[in-house]
Each structure stands twice: as C-alpha cells, then as structure tokens.
Design a protein around this motif. Structure first.
Motif, short mmCIF file in Angstrom:
data_model
loop_
_atom_site.label_atom_id
_atom_site.label_comp_id
_atom_site.label_asym_id
_atom_site.label_seq_id
_atom_site.Cartn_x
_atom_site.Cartn_y
_atom_site.Cartn_z
N GLU A 239 0.98 -1.21 -0.09
CA GLU A 239 -0.06 -0.05 0.04
C GLU A 239 0.97 1.38 -0.03
N TRP A 240 1.95 1.27 0.85
CA TRP A 240 2.68 2.39 0.89
C TRP A 240 3.55 2.72 -0.39
N ASP B 234 2.54 1.66 -3.42
CA ASP B 234 1.76 2.44 -4.09
C ASP B 234 1.46 3.98 -3.97
N LYS B 235 1.41 4.06 -2.93
CA LYS B 235 1.07 5.55 -2.54
C LYS B 235 2.52 6.43 -3.22
N THR C 41 2.63 6.71 -7.06
CA THR C 41 1.49 7.34 -7.40
C THR C 41 1.47 9.04 -6.98
N GLY C 42 2.31 9.11 -6.16
CA GLY C 42 2.57 10.31 -5.41
C GLY C 42 1.32 10.98 -4.55
N GLN C 43 0.56 9.97 -4.04
CA GLN C 43 -0.23 10.17 -3.07
C GLN C 43 0.35 10.41 -1.82
N GLU C 44 1.53 10.06 -1.31
CA GLU C 44 2.58 10.44 -0.18
C GLU C 44 3.72 10.67 -0.77
N LYS D 169 7.82 10.96 3.84
CA LYS D 169 7.15 10.46 4.92
C LYS D 169 7.78 8.88 4.94
#
Length: 117
Positions: free
Chosen positions: A70-71, A73-74, A77-80, A84
C-alpha cells in the motif's frame, strides 16, 4: 496447445520456453552453458523455517506485505511524498519487521552451519 498452457496469457512465456527447448535443443544447451558463468545464485538460501519461526512469519508477513504494498503504491503514484519514508519504516517496525529479520538471520546462520560457509 491447451495441454501446455495455450490460450492462457499468464503462461505464454512457458510456451516459448518449451518451443525453444523442443526445436533447438543443442542451441539451448550451448547457450545455457555459455551464460552459466554469469549466473548469480540467489542471495538468500532456501532454508525451511522451524515451527516456531514459521509461526512468527505467519503472524507477521501478511500484514507487513499488505502495508508495504500500500505504501509503495502511494509513493509511486504521488499520494504520499517520500518525506514520509521514515513514517513508513516506523510502521514496518510496529508491524514486526524486526521479528522477520531475526527469523531470516537464524535461517541464514543455520544454513551457514549446514554448509560450512
């Protein structure tokens, strides 16, 4: 063709391997021998865990792999933001990454004892 995986896209690469082996057996042998010197053995040996080790892996790995995926992927994709990443590592540690590392270390040491390396 269906007996060897025809019309099943996930296994298409196997069809090519069988075809090359069947149609060009000497070429396959020669090529394999020529490139064998460049082959790198797997970096972690396949050593079966003990029952206690397997219990730890069963308890920790599913959640750990889900969290990691999950991390990743984030991050991709630039979601995180990558700033972080330390938070991500802290989460891995809370889920028991140290336990998995300890089990893998025990397996590696056991392999070394068995092989004398």
């Amino acid at each position: 063709m269906r007996e060897i995986g025809g019309s099943q896209p996930p296994y298409a690469h196997l069809q090519w391997a069988y075809a090359w082996d069947f149609r060009n057996p000497q070429w396959v042998l020669d090529t394999n021998n020529a490139y064998q010197g460049y082959y790198k053995a797997p970096s972690f040996p396949q050593v079966r865990p003990t029952l206690d080790e397997q219990e730890i892996l069963n308890r920790v790995l599913t959640d750990l792999n889900t969290y990691k995926t999950e991390w990743f992927d984030k991050f991709v994709t630039g979601q995180e933001p990558l700033s972080k990443f330390d938070e991500f590592v802290d989460g891995l540690n809370k889920l028991g990454a140290a336990d998995v590392i300890a089990v893998r270390q025990q397996q590696y040491e056991r392999y070394g004892e068995l092989t004398g390396s």
